[in-house]
Scaffold this motif. Structure first.
Motif, PDB file in Angstrom:
ATOM      1  N   THR A  17      49.560  29.373  45.185  1.00  0.00           N
ATOM      2  CA  THR A  17      48.334  29.718  45.906  1.00  0.00           C
ATOM      3  C   THR A  17      48.461  29.347  47.393  1.00  0.00           C
ATOM      4  O   THR A  17      48.982  28.278  47.731  1.00  0.00           O
ATOM      5  N   LYS A  21      50.684  35.455  49.604  1.00  0.00           N
ATOM      6  CA  LYS A  21      50.930  36.657  48.780  1.00  0.00           C
ATOM      7  C   LYS A  21      50.021  37.815  49.204  1.00  0.00           C
ATOM      8  O   LYS A  21      50.471  38.942  49.377  1.00  0.00           O
ATOM      9  N   THR A  39      44.211  44.053  40.328  1.00  0.00           N
ATOM     10  CA  THR A  39      44.184  43.395  39.021  1.00  0.00           C
ATOM     11  C   THR A  39      42.763  42.916  38.703  1.00  0.00           C
ATOM     12  O   THR A  39      41.856  43.024  39.531  1.00  0.00           O
ATOM     13  N   ARG A  43      37.439  35.117  37.686  1.00  0.00           N
ATOM     14  CA  ARG A  43      37.025  34.072  38.633  1.00  0.00           C
ATOM     15  C   ARG A  43      35.960  34.623  39.576  1.00  0.00           C
ATOM     16  O   ARG A  43      35.913  35.834  39.842  1.00  0.00           O
ATOM     17  N   ARG A  46      35.244  35.324  46.116  1.00  0.00           N
ATOM     18  CA  ARG A  46      35.168  34.458  47.307  1.00  0.00           C
ATOM     19  C   ARG A  46      34.439  35.205  48.411  1.00  0.00           C
ATOM     20  O   ARG A  46      34.341  36.429  48.376  1.00  0.00           O
ATOM     21  N   TYR A  55      39.947  42.566  43.856  1.00  0.00           N
ATOM     22  CA  TYR A  55      40.112  42.475  42.399  1.00  0.00           C
ATOM     23  C   TYR A  55      39.073  43.382  41.778  1.00  0.00           C
ATOM     24  O   TYR A  55      38.065  43.725  42.408  1.00  0.00           O
ATOM     25  N   GLU A  70      49.899  42.721  30.914  1.00  0.00           N
ATOM     26  CA  GLU A  70      49.976  41.279  30.641  1.00  0.00           C
ATOM     27  C   GLU A  70      48.702  40.650  31.152  1.00  0.00           C
ATOM     28  O   GLU A  70      48.014  41.228  32.002  1.00  0.00           O
ATOM     29  N   TYR A  79      43.126  36.408  34.244  1.00  0.00           N
ATOM     30  CA  TYR A  79      43.630  37.434  35.159  1.00  0.00           C
ATOM     31  C   TYR A  79      44.441  38.417  34.330  1.00  0.00           C
ATOM     32  O   TYR A  79      45.180  38.011  33.432  1.00  0.00           O
ATOM     33  N   GLY A  80      44.347  39.704  34.649  1.00  0.00           N
ATOM     34  CA  GLY A  80      45.142  40.673  33.898  1.00  0.00           C
ATOM     35  C   GLY A  80      45.425  41.905  34.719  1.00  0.00           C
ATOM     36  O   GLY A  80      44.625  42.313  35.571  1.00  0.00           O
ATOM     37  N   SER A  81      46.593  42.499  34.468  1.00  0.00           N
ATOM     38  CA  SER A  81      46.986  43.724  35.185  1.00  0.00           C
ATOM     39  C   SER A  81      47.002  44.866  34.182  1.00  0.00           C
ATOM     40  O   SER A  81      47.661  44.784  33.146  1.00  0.00           O
ATOM     41  N   VAL A  99      50.214  41.470  43.182  1.00  0.00           N
ATOM     42  CA  VAL A  99      50.262  40.021  43.392  1.00  0.00           C
ATOM     43  C   VAL A  99      50.042  39.348  42.040  1.00  0.00           C
ATOM     44  O   VAL A  99      49.021  39.582  41.391  1.00  0.00           O
ATOM     45  N   LEU A 100      51.014  38.537  41.622  1.00  0.00           N
ATOM     46  CA  LEU A 100      50.966  37.925  40.289  1.00  0.00           C
ATOM     47  C   LEU A 100      51.348  36.455  40.351  1.00  0.00           C
ATOM     48  O   LEU A 100      52.066  36.029  41.277  1.00  0.00           O
ATOM     49  N   ASP A 101      50.938  35.678  39.348  1.00  0.00           N
ATOM     50  CA  ASP A 101      51.490  34.330  39.218  1.00  0.00           C
ATOM     51  C   ASP A 101      52.925  34.463  38.702  1.00  0.00           C
ATOM     52  O   ASP A 101      53.377  35.571  38.379  1.00  0.00           O
ATOM     53  N   GLY A 104      53.398  36.104  35.222  1.00  0.00           N
ATOM     54  CA  GLY A 104      53.273  37.561  35.266  1.00  0.00           C
ATOM     55  C   GLY A 104      54.501  38.198  35.899  1.00  0.00           C
ATOM     56  O   GLY A 104      54.970  39.253  35.445  1.00  0.00           O
ATOM     57  N   ARG A 136      40.789  29.703  54.762  1.00  0.00           N
ATOM     58  CA  ARG A 136      40.482  31.025  54.230  1.00  0.00           C
ATOM     59  C   ARG A 136      39.018  31.124  53.824  1.00  0.00           C
ATOM     60  O   ARG A 136      38.499  32.211  53.580  1.00  0.00           O
ATOM     61  N   ARG A 146      41.973  24.114  41.905  1.00  0.00           N
ATOM     62  CA  ARG A 146      43.178  24.945  41.967  1.00  0.00           C
ATOM     63  C   ARG A 146      44.423  24.076  42.162  1.00  0.00           C
ATOM     64  O   ARG A 146      45.433  24.225  41.475  1.00  0.00           O
TER      65      ARG A 146
HETATM   66  N1  LIG Z   1      49.934  37.235  35.756  1.00  0.00           N
HETATM   67  C1  LIG Z   1      48.955  37.648  36.557  1.00  0.00           C
HETATM   68  N2  LIG Z   1      48.629  36.895  37.624  1.00  0.00           N
HETATM   69  C2  LIG Z   1      47.649  37.367  38.436  1.00  0.00           C
HETATM   70  C3  LIG Z   1      46.969  38.586  38.205  1.00  0.00           C
HETATM   71  N3  LIG Z   1      46.063  38.770  39.203  1.00  0.00           N
HETATM   72  C4  LIG Z   1      46.194  37.703  40.023  1.00  0.00           C
HETATM   73  N4  LIG Z   1      47.134  36.845  39.577  1.00  0.00           N
HETATM   74  C5  LIG Z   1      47.583  35.557  40.121  1.00  0.00           C
HETATM   75  O1  LIG Z   1      46.619  34.580  39.755  1.00  0.00           O
HETATM   76  C6  LIG Z   1      46.722  33.490  40.688  1.00  0.00           C
HETATM   77  C7  LIG Z   1      45.336  33.111  41.172  1.00  0.00           C
HETATM   78  O2  LIG Z   1      44.832  34.164  41.985  1.00  0.00           O
HETATM   79  P1  LIG Z   1      43.614  33.907  42.980  1.00  0.00           P
HETATM   80  O3  LIG Z   1      42.496  33.284  42.231  1.00  0.00           O
HETATM   81  O4  LIG Z   1      43.309  35.189  43.671  1.00  0.00           O
HETATM   82  O5  LIG Z   1      44.138  32.799  43.963  1.00  0.00           O
HETATM   83  P2  LIG Z   1      45.091  32.783  45.229  1.00  0.00           P
HETATM   84  O6  LIG Z   1      46.497  32.906  44.767  1.00  0.00           O
HETATM   85  O7  LIG Z   1      44.815  31.476  45.823  1.00  0.00           O
HETATM   86  O8  LIG Z   1      44.672  33.859  46.176  1.00  0.00           O
HETATM   87  C8  LIG Z   1      47.643  33.961  41.792  1.00  0.00           C
HETATM   88  O9  LIG Z   1      48.940  33.420  41.551  1.00  0.00           O
HETATM   89  C9  LIG Z   1      47.655  35.456  41.630  1.00  0.00           C
HETATM   90  O10 LIG Z   1      48.878  35.995  42.086  1.00  0.00           O
HETATM   91  C10 LIG Z   1      47.344  39.336  37.047  1.00  0.00           C
HETATM   92  O11 LIG Z   1      46.816  40.398  36.731  1.00  0.00           O
HETATM   93  N5  LIG Z   1      48.331  38.817  36.256  1.00  0.00           N
END
Ligand SMILES: Nc1nc2c(ncn2[C@@H]2O[C@H](COP(=O)(O)OP(=O)(O)O)[C@@H](O)[C@H]2O)c(=O)[nH]1
Ligand SMILES: Nc1ncnc2c1ncn2[C@@H]1O[C@H](COP(=O)(O)OP(=O)(O)O)[C@@H](O)[C@H]1O
Length: 195
Positions: A17, A21, A39, A43, A46, A55, A70, A79-81, A99-101, A104, A136, A146
């Motif tokens: 985070t 990204k 995605t 949450r 913001r 989102y 996933e 979170y899901g794509s 953008v994924l964790d 993902g 931010r 977080r």
């Molecule tokens: N696996 C996966 N990760 C996601 C998805 N959408 C968002 N993320 C990830 O979830 C995490 C948290 O996202 P967010 O709450 O927007 O926080 P941020 O990374 O601080 O901007 C980040 O690592 C995003 O990349 C998804 O659909 N799948």
């Protein structure tokens, strides 16, 4: 699906985070007209975020209705794509970004193989991330939650499964990171043109 994968590329942007990204995905959109895959998340929105742009914001009940490639839990939220979002982006441009964790990102690299190019963002001193998140406009309690999450700690390190394929970009300084993104794009475009 096979045909679609040959003709399209998905740039997966991952990292902890606050590493930038979203900044990189916006840059790719503005500079290279690369569509962003939207995605879904439960949450809260913001300040400044827009439903359907940043989102698809969901309730736990509505989240359950989509078809996901996933989905993960990150710092207490889902979170899901979805297939729908990926195909919507690819319908508009040959390259898309998502953008994924890191969990993902691993799933996408394994599922879509060579159609995926992964960018892993890092920062030299993670202590700076807190300042970035507060800057931010994130709510301080949300930032604390977080940064205390196991997912945050996990995503600071490039996972073993991505070591061979991911391009690592240091984003301590945005002008330098932007140049690294430009080099990455040059290589990617050349590789696609070669085929
Ligand atoms: N696996 C996966 N990760 C996601 C998805 N959408 C968002 N993320 C990830 O979830 C995490 C948290 O996202 P967010 O709450 O927007 O926080 P941020 O990374 O601080 O901007 C980040 O690592 C995003 O990349 C998804 O659909 N799948
Ligand atoms: N190299 C940088 N130096 C300083 N601030 C940055 C840099 N890159 C991004 N930021 C800012 O840090 C904050 C977090 O970046 P963001 O792209 O939202 O990260 P992520 O999507 O990984 O959580 C944003 O306010 C962004 O404008």
């Amino acid at each position: 699906m096979e045909d679609t994968l040959v003709k399209h590329k998905l740039i997966v942007i991952t990292g902890a985070t606050g590493t930038g990204k979203t900044t990189v995905s916006r840059y790719l959109s503005e500079q290279y007209a690369i569509q962003r895959v939207i995605t879904h998340t439960t949450r809260p929105k913001r300040v400044g975020e827009v439903d359907g742009v940043d989102y698809a914001f969901e309730t736990p009940a509505s989240f359950a209705h989509n078809h996901y490639i996933e989905d993960v839990t990150y710092a207490g939220y889902q979170y899901g794509s979805s297939y729908e979002s990926l195909y919507a982006a690819w319908a508009r441009s040959a390259f898309a970004s998502i953008v994924l964790d890191t969990q993902g990102a691993i799933t996408y690299a394994q599922t879509l193989g060579p159609a995926v190019a992964t960018l892993f963002l890092t920062i030299d001193d993670p202590a700076i991330l807190k300042t970035r998140l507060l800057g931010r406009g994130d709510v301080p309690q949300a930032v604390a939650k977080r940064l205390a999450s196991p997912e945050y700690q996990r995503d600071l390190k490039l996972p073993q499964a991505l070591c061979a394929s991911a391009t690592v970009i240091a984003n301590d300084d945005w002008p330098l990171a932007r140049q690294a993104v430009d080099r990455f794009m040059k290589t990617l475009v050349a590789a696609v043109a070669d085929k």
